[in-house]
Scaffold this motif. Structure first.
Motif, short mmCIF file in Angstrom:
data_model
loop_
_atom_site.label_atom_id
_atom_site.label_comp_id
_atom_site.label_asym_id
_atom_site.label_seq_id
_atom_site.Cartn_x
_atom_site.Cartn_y
_atom_site.Cartn_z
N LEU A 119 30.96 34.10 43.65
CA LEU A 119 31.96 34.15 44.71
C LEU A 119 32.74 35.45 44.61
O LEU A 119 33.18 35.82 43.52
CB LEU A 119 32.93 32.97 44.60
CG LEU A 119 32.35 31.58 44.87
CD1 LEU A 119 33.38 30.51 44.51
CD2 LEU A 119 31.93 31.44 46.34
N VAL A 120 32.88 36.15 45.73
CA VAL A 120 33.66 37.39 45.74
C VAL A 120 35.11 37.03 46.03
O VAL A 120 35.46 36.49 47.09
CB VAL A 120 33.12 38.36 46.81
CG1 VAL A 120 33.98 39.63 46.84
CG2 VAL A 120 31.66 38.72 46.52
N LEU A 121 35.96 37.35 45.07
CA LEU A 121 37.37 36.98 45.17
C LEU A 121 38.23 38.00 44.46
O LEU A 121 37.73 38.89 43.76
CB LEU A 121 37.61 35.58 44.59
CG LEU A 121 37.09 35.25 43.18
CD1 LEU A 121 37.90 35.93 42.08
CD2 LEU A 121 37.08 33.75 42.95
N THR A 122 39.53 37.87 44.62
CA THR A 122 40.47 38.73 43.91
C THR A 122 41.72 37.94 43.56
O THR A 122 42.14 37.05 44.32
CB THR A 122 40.85 39.96 44.75
OG1 THR A 122 41.63 40.86 43.95
CG2 THR A 122 41.64 39.59 46.00
N ILE A 222 49.26 28.43 37.63
CA ILE A 222 47.82 28.26 37.55
C ILE A 222 47.14 29.50 38.12
O ILE A 222 47.74 30.24 38.90
CB ILE A 222 47.33 27.02 38.32
CG1 ILE A 222 47.72 27.12 39.81
CG2 ILE A 222 47.89 25.75 37.69
CD1 ILE A 222 47.22 25.97 40.67
N PRO A 223 45.90 29.78 37.73
CA PRO A 223 45.19 30.93 38.32
C PRO A 223 45.06 30.77 39.83
O PRO A 223 44.73 29.68 40.32
CB PRO A 223 43.82 30.89 37.64
CG PRO A 223 44.05 30.15 36.36
CD PRO A 223 45.10 29.12 36.68
N ALA A 224 45.33 31.85 40.57
CA ALA A 224 45.31 31.81 42.04
C ALA A 224 44.60 33.04 42.57
O ALA A 224 44.90 34.17 42.17
CB ALA A 224 46.73 31.74 42.58
N ALA A 225 43.65 32.82 43.48
CA ALA A 225 42.84 33.93 43.99
C ALA A 225 42.51 33.74 45.46
O ALA A 225 42.57 32.63 45.99
CB ALA A 225 41.54 34.04 43.18
N ALA A 226 42.16 34.86 46.09
CA ALA A 226 41.74 34.85 47.50
C ALA A 226 40.25 35.18 47.57
O ALA A 226 39.79 36.15 46.96
CB ALA A 226 42.54 35.87 48.30
N LEU A 227 39.52 34.37 48.32
CA LEU A 227 38.11 34.62 48.58
C LEU A 227 37.96 35.53 49.78
O LEU A 227 38.76 35.48 50.73
CB LEU A 227 37.40 33.30 48.89
CG LEU A 227 37.30 32.27 47.77
CD1 LEU A 227 37.14 30.87 48.36
CD2 LEU A 227 36.13 32.60 46.85
N ILE A 230 33.92 35.79 54.16
CA ILE A 230 32.53 35.32 54.13
C ILE A 230 32.31 34.32 53.00
O ILE A 230 31.66 33.29 53.18
CB ILE A 230 31.57 36.52 54.01
CG1 ILE A 230 31.48 37.25 55.35
CG2 ILE A 230 30.18 36.10 53.53
CD1 ILE A 230 30.62 38.50 55.34
N ASP A 231 32.86 34.59 51.83
CA ASP A 231 32.69 33.67 50.70
C ASP A 231 33.46 32.38 50.92
O ASP A 231 33.02 31.31 50.47
CB ASP A 231 33.11 34.36 49.41
CG ASP A 231 32.10 35.40 48.99
OD1 ASP A 231 31.30 35.12 48.09
OD2 ASP A 231 32.08 36.50 49.59
N ALA A 232 34.59 32.46 51.62
CA ALA A 232 35.32 31.23 51.95
C ALA A 232 34.49 30.34 52.87
O ALA A 232 34.42 29.12 52.69
CB ALA A 232 36.66 31.57 52.60
N ALA A 233 33.85 30.95 53.86
CA ALA A 233 32.99 30.18 54.76
C ALA A 233 31.82 29.58 54.01
O ALA A 233 31.41 28.43 54.25
CB ALA A 233 32.51 31.08 55.90
N GLN A 234 31.26 30.33 53.07
CA GLN A 234 30.15 29.82 52.25
C GLN A 234 30.60 28.63 51.41
O GLN A 234 29.91 27.61 51.33
CB GLN A 234 29.64 30.95 51.35
CG GLN A 234 28.49 30.58 50.43
CD GLN A 234 27.14 30.57 51.12
OE1 GLN A 234 27.05 30.34 52.32
NE2 GLN A 234 26.10 30.84 50.35
N LEU A 235 31.76 28.76 50.78
CA LEU A 235 32.26 27.68 49.95
C LEU A 235 32.54 26.44 50.80
O LEU A 235 32.27 25.30 50.37
CB LEU A 235 33.51 28.12 49.20
CG LEU A 235 34.11 27.09 48.23
CD1 LEU A 235 33.08 26.67 47.17
CD2 LEU A 235 35.36 27.66 47.55
#
Length: 471
Positions: A119-122, A222-227, A230-235
């Motif tokens: 998953l591509v995230l930051t 807690i760890p928090a990230a943004a996808l 495109i990766d959000a739609a995939q998930l």
């Protein structure tokens, strides 16, 4: 070859000698005819000038991304001081801004099990570090997450899958940005061990958008990230197929405090040096792109404006502020307001550029009702730039907000933000995304506003007031 800022401004002085100012009623603010004519000439000449482009090219090339508290932050401060001096400002100084130092080191996300994939995230700015694994629970928006029973996400990872929509005024950011800022805390209340969100962006790409988040006091972060979108739609599709487990690993977090600087340049007023017209942008950026639209453009627009106005010897002082660490909590604006709170009345009016470099289409001001004649004069010169009067549509942008809360008058020059959130806080925020013609129009608009505000006889309503509790 384009004329330099100095050359064209001097030509205006030669072409239009100063005339005696017209008398006006003490309570009515207006601009004399000579200044109105000069402002129109300034507008037209600024459209042909490339000072703004040269400034943003210099910042994004020589410094690049400049996260608050990083080594590049210090280089950006040095750059700004040198650039103000190079542009001929009369005074240049710095004021300290101290804040918690947050660092991003590494980030990784992946789907586990049968449908294993990356998953591509930051990481969101301010996120806690850590590695968690758990089943993903998808929510279409923040309200749906808020409606979940407390404790119902124990051992799970919350995923808010809201797709921001593009608008000229960018108003859907209140939803996307609201999820980023408040979502992790809501997720903690529900028992989640991690937080994911669809990036607060309007494009379709695999470039995730970062941005700051905050945790409520008393909560264990807690760890928090943004996808990426495109990766959000995939998930989301994977979750629809059945239970989906994700691993989220973030190496990031706070490491002490750091002191940066608000960098300030002034053009001293020729008649009223203690009265200030304040303009500016924020010097820091996030780390994925080079901070061109956010907010290298704002720095360039306002630095160029001061340089173009200097040879015209404006009556009031022009103060340009390159604010420190806007991105992680408006620290520069708050520090400026704390230091200058006792001088609100002499801050005649302010405007900030922090919404990219799109064509400026609208103008509004807190003085809309108090000084309609002056506003009408502003619009007379702004209108040929394609700018319309948009009463009650604007507000004081980011860093000048703290001074506005203390009673400072403000103006809003509204950029077309239809595509701003395609680039906001992601790796595509680079110099090539700025249209030089739009940038020149921005500079022309700011130059007109700033010059007319400096020349106006009378004020725009700045008056010290008590700060509301909690502000």
């Amino acid at each position: 070859m384009r004329r330099t800022a100095l050359a064209f401004a001097l030509s205006l002085l030669v072409a239009l000698p100063l005339q005696a100012q017209q008398a006006s009623h003490a309570s009515v603010t207006r601009v004399d005819d000579a200044s109105m004519t000069r402002a129109a000439q300034l507008r037209d000449a600024a459209l042909k000038d490339d000072t703004g482009w040269k400034v943003v090219e210099s910042l994004t090339t020589e410094v690049g991304p400049r996260v608050a508290g990083s080594e590049a932050d210090a280089r950006a401060v040095a750059w700004a001081k040198a650039k103000f001096k190079q542009l001929g400002y009369d005074k240049v100084w710095t004021e300290p801004v101290t804040f918690p130092k947050w660092e991003r080191r590494s980030e990784h996300g992946e789907v586990l099990g049968t449908h294993a994939q990356k998953l591509v995230l930051t990481a969101l700015g301010g996120s806690a570090g850590g590695t968690v694994e758990g089943e993903v629970m998808r929510f279409p928006d923040l309200a749906a997450l808020q409606a979940a029973p407390d404790g119902s996400l124990a051992g799970k990872i919350a995923f808010v899958d809201y797709q921001m929509q593009p608008f000229r005024d960018g108003h859907d950011y209140r939803n996307g940005g609201g999820i980023r800022g408040g979502g992790p805390s809501v997720a903690i209340h529900k028992g989640a061990i991690g937080f994911l969100m669809r990036s607060a962006g309007t494009e379709t790409s695999r470039l995730p958008h970062t941005g700051n988040t905050r945790y409520e006091r008393g909560l264990t972060p807690i760890p928090a990230a943004a996808l990426s979108t495109i990766d959000a739609a995939q998930l989301a599709r994977l979750v629809a197929l059945g239970p989906t487990r994700v691993k989220l690993a973030l190496d990031c977090g706070f490491d002490g405090e750091y002191t940066s600087q608000n960098v300030i340049g002034e053009i001293t007023g020729s008649k009223h040096p203690k009265e200030v017209v304040l303009i500016g942008g924020h010097l820091d950026s996030w780390d994925h792109g080079t901070g061109a639209i956010d907010d290298g453009a704002g720095i360039a627009i306002t630095m160029a404006t001061g340089a173009l106005l200097k040879p015209l010897k404006p009556a009031r002082t022009i103060r340009v502020v390159a604010f420190a660490n806007e991105e992680q909590g408006l620290y520069g604006g708050r520090a400026y307001a704390d230091k200058h709170a006792g001088d609100v009345v002499n801050h005649v009016i302010a405007a900030e550029s922090d919404f990219g470099a799109g064509h400026i289409y609208g103008f509004d001001s807190s003085a809309r009702d108090a000084q309609p004649e002056a506003i009408q004069q502003f619009m007379q010169v702004l209108a040929p730039l394609g700018i319309e009067w948009k009463p009650n549509e604007g507000d004081p942008e980011s860093d000048i907000g703290a001074m506005a809360q203390r009673g400072m008058a403000w103006a809003w020059l509204g950029h077309d933000g239809t595509h701003y959130f395609d680039l906001h806080h992601n790796a595509d925020d680079t110099l090539d995304k700025i249209d030089p013609k739009d940038l020149a129009q921005n500079v022309a608009a700011y130059a007109v506003f700033t010059y007319l505000a400096a020349q106006a006889q009378g004020g725009f309503g700045s008056e010290a007031k008590a700060l509301e509790a909690g502000k």
